[in-house]
Design an enzyme around this catalytic site. Sequence first.
Site, PDB file in Angstrom:
ATOM      1  N   SER A  46       0.867  -1.170   0.000  1.00 50.92           N
ATOM      2  CA  SER A  46       0.000   0.000   0.000  1.00 50.92           C
ATOM      3  C   SER A  46       0.907   1.224   0.000  1.00 50.92           C
ATOM      4  O   SER A  46       1.844   1.310   0.804  1.00 50.92           O
ATOM      5  CB  SER A  46      -0.908   0.018   1.226  1.00 50.92           C
ATOM      6  N   GLU A  47       0.650   2.169  -0.888  1.00 47.32           N
ATOM      7  CA  GLU A  47       1.614   3.246  -1.135  1.00 47.32           C
ATOM      8  C   GLU A  47       1.804   4.209   0.025  1.00 47.32           C
ATOM      9  O   GLU A  47       2.727   5.016   0.032  1.00 47.32           O
ATOM     10  CB  GLU A  47       1.208   4.025  -2.391  1.00 47.32           C
ATOM     11  N   ASN A  48       0.926   4.129   1.034  1.00 48.02           N
ATOM     12  CA  ASN A  48       1.122   4.981   2.195  1.00 48.02           C
ATOM     13  C   ASN A  48       2.190   4.438   3.139  1.00 48.02           C
ATOM     14  O   ASN A  48       2.517   5.069   4.142  1.00 48.02           O
ATOM     15  CB  ASN A  48      -0.197   5.207   2.949  1.00 48.02           C
ATOM     16  N   SER A  88       8.161   4.266   0.463  1.00 45.10           N
ATOM     17  CA  SER A  88       7.210   3.540  -0.360  1.00 45.10           C
ATOM     18  C   SER A  88       7.314   3.963  -1.818  1.00 45.10           C
ATOM     19  O   SER A  88       7.337   3.125  -2.734  1.00 45.10           O
ATOM     20  CB  SER A  88       5.779   3.774   0.161  1.00 45.10           C
TER      21      SER A  88
END
Length: 218
Positions: A46-48, A88
Amino acid sequence: MSLSREQLAMRVARELQDGFYVNLGIGIPTLVANYVPKGMDVMLQSENGLLGMGPFPTEAEVDADMINAGKQTVTTIPGSSIFSSAESFAMIRGGHVDLTVLGAFEVDVMGNIASYMIPGKLIKGMGGAMDLVAGADNIIVTMTHASKNGESKLLPQCTLPLTGAGCINKVVTDLAYVEIADGKFWLKERAPGVSVDEIVKLTAGELVVPEVVPEMEF
């Protein structure tokens, strides 16, 4: 009948491979986390700032501090890692993601994707989609084949501002699985109960249809 959101996620999950690092975008793509084949070693990102995302939590498992990029509560799997958004995106921009699954408003026969804004409508921001389509070679778009008004989203040329150009080669819609090559859509599978004629009618871009189009399997 068209596929449900869950069936779309199930079909996309068939594209996963053992050892893949996979980014799941906001919306339907996040549901793929629930359908990773048993025994398959896949690390969902997840890019967070989460690597090793698991299925959505049960009510007893909910942790309000554990969220994905879409602000949904998620779980982690053994071996997961939590890090900053900067790290990320270094992973994404460095080409270390094997597969990206994104939603979209439009795609076209040249592999262009429009997914981040509709002029005149309020948006929160473009998110990480532009980085994802630039940093990954293997991208799957999942979307509805047509708008609520029956207008095709698979076009000769995107009409909305582009997220990325010439970067998409696979699309799973609620009606079909198509691949993009040589400036055309190539029909590979159809949703169970959906006719080829219906898919042709709702595909504005040039569509190549083989003699036999198998139904999707889940």
